[in-house]
Design a protein around this motif. Structure first.
Motif, mmCIF file in Angstrom:
data_model
loop_
_atom_site.group_PDB
_atom_site.id
_atom_site.type_symbol
_atom_site.label_atom_id
_atom_site.label_comp_id
_atom_site.label_asym_id
_atom_site.label_seq_id
_atom_site.Cartn_x
_atom_site.Cartn_y
_atom_site.Cartn_z
ATOM 1 N N CYS A 1 0.843 -1.196 0.000
ATOM 2 C CA CYS A 1 0.000 0.000 0.000
ATOM 3 C C CYS A 1 0.880 1.249 0.000
ATOM 4 O O CYS A 1 1.728 1.414 0.881
ATOM 5 N N PRO A 2 0.726 2.155 -0.973
ATOM 6 C CA PRO A 2 1.551 3.363 -1.007
ATOM 7 C C PRO A 2 1.221 4.309 0.144
ATOM 8 O O PRO A 2 0.105 4.304 0.672
ATOM 9 N N PHE A 3 2.189 5.120 0.512
ATOM 10 C CA PHE A 3 2.045 5.970 1.688
ATOM 11 C C PHE A 3 0.890 6.952 1.568
ATOM 12 O O PHE A 3 0.245 7.312 2.560
ATOM 13 N N TYR A 4 0.597 7.413 0.335
ATOM 14 C CA TYR A 4 -0.417 8.452 0.187
ATOM 15 C C TYR A 4 -1.835 7.917 0.379
ATOM 16 O O TYR A 4 -2.791 8.695 0.427
ATOM 17 N N LYS A 5 -1.982 6.591 0.530
ATOM 18 C CA LYS A 5 -3.292 6.026 0.851
ATOM 19 C C LYS A 5 -3.458 5.810 2.355
ATOM 20 O O LYS A 5 -4.542 5.440 2.822
ATOM 21 N N ARG A 6 -2.410 6.035 3.106
ATOM 22 C CA ARG A 6 -2.451 5.889 4.561
ATOM 23 C C ARG A 6 -2.631 7.254 5.236
ATOM 24 O O ARG A 6 -2.166 8.278 4.724
ATOM 25 N N ILE A 7 -3.292 7.239 6.374
ATOM 26 C CA ILE A 7 -3.357 8.431 7.220
ATOM 27 C C ILE A 7 -2.252 8.284 8.261
ATOM 28 O O ILE A 7 -2.293 7.374 9.104
ATOM 29 N N GLU A 8 -1.256 9.139 8.157
ATOM 30 C CA GLU A 8 -0.043 9.021 8.970
ATOM 31 C C GLU A 8 -0.358 8.982 10.463
ATOM 32 O O GLU A 8 -1.190 9.731 10.970
ATOM 33 N N GLY A 9 0.313 8.052 11.165
ATOM 34 C CA GLY A 9 0.153 7.945 12.610
ATOM 35 C C GLY A 9 -1.076 7.155 13.033
ATOM 36 O O GLY A 9 -1.438 7.146 14.212
ATOM 37 N N THR A 10 -1.731 6.497 12.061
ATOM 38 C CA THR A 10 -2.926 5.705 12.370
ATOM 39 C C THR A 10 -2.846 4.342 11.687
ATOM 40 O O THR A 10 -1.910 4.069 10.935
ATOM 41 N N ARG A 11 -3.859 3.550 11.909
ATOM 42 C CA ARG A 11 -3.994 2.265 11.211
ATOM 43 C C ARG A 11 -5.117 2.374 10.173
ATOM 44 O O ARG A 11 -5.843 1.423 9.907
#
Length: 458
Positions: free
Chosen positions: A117-127
Motif C-alpha cells: 500500500c503506497p504511503f499516500y493512501k495511509r493516514i499518517e500515525g494511524t492504522r
C-alpha cells in the motif's frame, strides 16, 4: 484585398492547428501520467493495448496517438489508469467500446504479496487507509475507508471482505447491494457528525463532508484527540465556491490534506459547475425548439453526471429513460426527486441516459435505429476532458458530427479545476499537501509541488 484575406485565413488556420496540437500533447501527457500512477495496482484488470490506443485517439486526436503508442509499447499492458482517466477508459463488459475488462471479484491478496500500500493512501500515525482495497489485508491497518462508489476507488473490494469499512450512507447502500459485503463490517457515516474510529487516549475521530463529486462521495476529516491535529482526505472532489465557503466556516487549522489532483495543471480552467449545467440545458432547449423530433442522449458512468440530465429533465418537464443497471444504482441513492424522474420505458421520453462509452458515431447510429420515430440525435458528453484552451470557449464544443447525429462535448467535471484547487488551498492553508493523483512521475510531482508552494507561500 483577396490576398490579404487569404493570408489572414492561413494565419488563423495555422494558429488553430498549433493550439490543437498543444492541447493534444497536454492531454496525452496527462493520460500517460495516469497510466504510470500506482503501477501494478490493478492485477486483475486486463488492459488491451489496442483498445487503449483506440480510446486515447478519440480523446487526444491523431496528433498525440502515435506518441502514446510508442510510450505504451515499452510498458506493461497491465496498468491502472488512475482517477478520472480511468473513468474515460473504463466501460462495462457488455459495451463495444470497452477498453478495460474488470472483474467483480478479485483474487485474494496472498496471490500478490509483492504489492504494498503506497504511503499516500495511509493516514499518517494511524492504522487507517483510504481507497486501498486492492492490497488485500494491509499490514498495521484495521480501518478501511471508501470515499465513493467509483471502480478505481473500490477496486479489490468483494463479498469476502472482513475488515471494518467506513463510508457514507449512500456508498454503504451501493456496497451492500452491488458488491454484497457483509453488513456487519460496514460503518455508515453521517455528514458533519464526528464518530470514533478508535477509542482511548490515542483515539481518532472522523466526520464526512459532501465532496461535490458523485452521489455519496465524501471527504474525510480526521481529528486526533491527543494532539488536536486535523487531517483532511478529499477523495475525489469539486471545490466549488460554495464548498470552499462552507469549509472555511469551520475555522479549522488543517495539518495535512490528501488532495485530489486530477486536474492540477494550469491548462484545465473550467467554466463554473452551475453555469456549465445551464449551458447544457440551453443547448437542449434550442435544439428541441428548432427540431422537436430529436432524441437527446446524455452520457453517464455507473454513477455520476446525474446533475446534468436531472437539470435538463426538470427545466424541460421530461422523464429520463435509463437502463435497468442504472435504475438499480439510482434506487440506492436516496433521492426521491431523481427516482420520480426516471423510467425504464425508452418510448416514454426523448431524453435517454446511456454509457459514456457509447458516445461515438457508430454506436449512436445503432442506437438511433432502434427508435425510427426520431429524425435526429443530439448527444451530450459531460466531462472535463472536453476542455478546450480558448478564451472564447463557453465550455461547449462539437466533438463529432455525421449526418443527423451530433456529439457535443460539455465541459462538465466532477473534479476540481486548476483555479478551484488553487482557491481551496489558499483558503484552507494546510501545513502539508499530499497529492494522490498523477504521482508516478517525479516530473509531475515536482510540478505539482511548485504549484503548492506558490499557493501556500505567495
Amino acid at each position: 484585398m483577396t490576398m490579404k484575406s487569404s493570408k489572414r485565413d492561413l494565419s488563423l488556420a495555422s494558429r488553430s492547428q498549433t493550439e490543437t496540437k498543444k492541447r493534444a500533447k497536454t492531454q496525452a501527457n496527462t493520460l500517460l501520467n495516469y497510466f504510470e500512477s500506482n503501477k501494478k495496482l490493478v492485477a486483475t484488470a486486463e488492459v488491451k493495448q489496442s483498445s487503449i490506443l483506440e480510446c486515447v485517439k478519440k480523446e487526444t486526436k491523431e496528433t498525440s496517438a502515435e506518441e502514446i503508442k510508442s510510450d505504451l509499447e515499452s510498458k506493461s499492458v497491465k496498468e491502472e489508469a488512475d482517477k478520472s482517466a480511468f473513468s474515460i477508459l473504463m466501460q462495462k463488459k457488455a459495451e463495444k467500446e470497452q477498453a478495460i475488462e474488470v472483474k467483480t471479484e478479485v483474487p485474494e491478496a496472498k496471490k500478490h504479496p509483492e504489492r504494498k500500500c503506497p504511503f499516500y493512501k495511509r493516514i499518517e500515525g494511524t492504522r487507517i487507509v483510504v481507497d486501498a482495497f486492492s492490497y488485500g489485508d494491509i499490514e498495521n491497518c484495521d480501518a478501511y475507508f471508501l470515499s465513493h462508489y467509483h471502480y478505481d476507488h473500490f477496486i479489490g473490494l468483494n463479498k469476502h471482505f472482513k475488515n471494518k469499512l467506513f463510508c457514507s450512507k449512500i456508498t454503504a447502500n451501493l456496497v451492500l447491494k452491488q458488491i454484497k459485503v457483509d453488513k456487519k463490517y460496514i460503518v455508515p457515516l453521517e455528514l458533519d457528525k464526528f464518530v470514533n474510529v478508535y477509542d482511548g487516549e490515542d483515539s481518532v475521530q472522523v466526520t464526512c463532508i459532501d465532496a461535490n463529486h458523485c452521489p455519496g462521495s465524501v471527504m474525510f476529516l480526521f481529528r486526533f484527540k491527543k494532539t488536536g491535529k486535523y487531517v483532511l482526505h478529499t477523495g475525489d472532489f469539486r471545490a466549488s465556491d460554495e464548498l470552499v465557503q462552507r469549509f472555511a466556516l469551520r475555522n479549522l487549522t488543517i495539518d495535512t490534506i490528501h488532495l485530489d489532483t486530477t486536474y492540477c495543471d494550469s491548462y484545465y480552467k473550467f467554466v463554473p459547475q452551475k453555469k456549465i449545467i445551464s449551458i447544457g440545458v440551453e443547448l437542449v432547449r434550442k435544439e428541441l425548439g428548432k427540431q422537436s423530433n430529436t432524441l437527446i442522449v446524455c452520457g453517464s458512468y455507473t454513477i455520476g453526471k446525474e446533475r446534468i440530465f436531472m437539470a435538463i429533465a426538470e427545466e424541460l418537464a421530461l422523464k429520463v429513460s435509463v437502463t435497468r443497471e442504472k435504475w438499480n444504482i439510482i434506487n440506492c441513492l436516496e433521492n426521491d426527486k431523481l427516482i420520480k424522474m426516471v423510467t425504464l420505458n425508452p418510448n416514454e421520453t426523448n431524453l435517454h441516459v446511456i454509457s459514456m462509452g457509447l458516445l461515438n458515431i457508430k454506436d449512436l447510429q445503432n442506437y438511433l435505429s432502434k427508435y425510427p420515430n426520431y429524425d435526429n440525435l443530439l448527444a451530450i458528453k459531460p466531462t472535463g476532458w472536453t476542455h478546450k484552451e480558448s478564451s472564447l470557449s463557453d465550455g461547449l464544443s462539437i466533438e463529432k458530427k455525421y449526418k443527423n447525429i451530433t456529439i457535443y462535448g460539455l465541459e462538465y467535471s466532477e473534479h476540481s479545476s486548476f483555479d478551484e484547487l488553487k482557491n481551496f488551498i489558499k483558503t484552507v492553508r494546510p501545513r502539508k499537501i499530499i497529492p494522490h493523483v498523477n504521482v508516478a512521475k517525479k516530473e509531475s510531482r515536482d510540478k505539482m509541488q511548485s504549484y503548492f508552494n506558490q499557493w501556500l507561500y505567495n
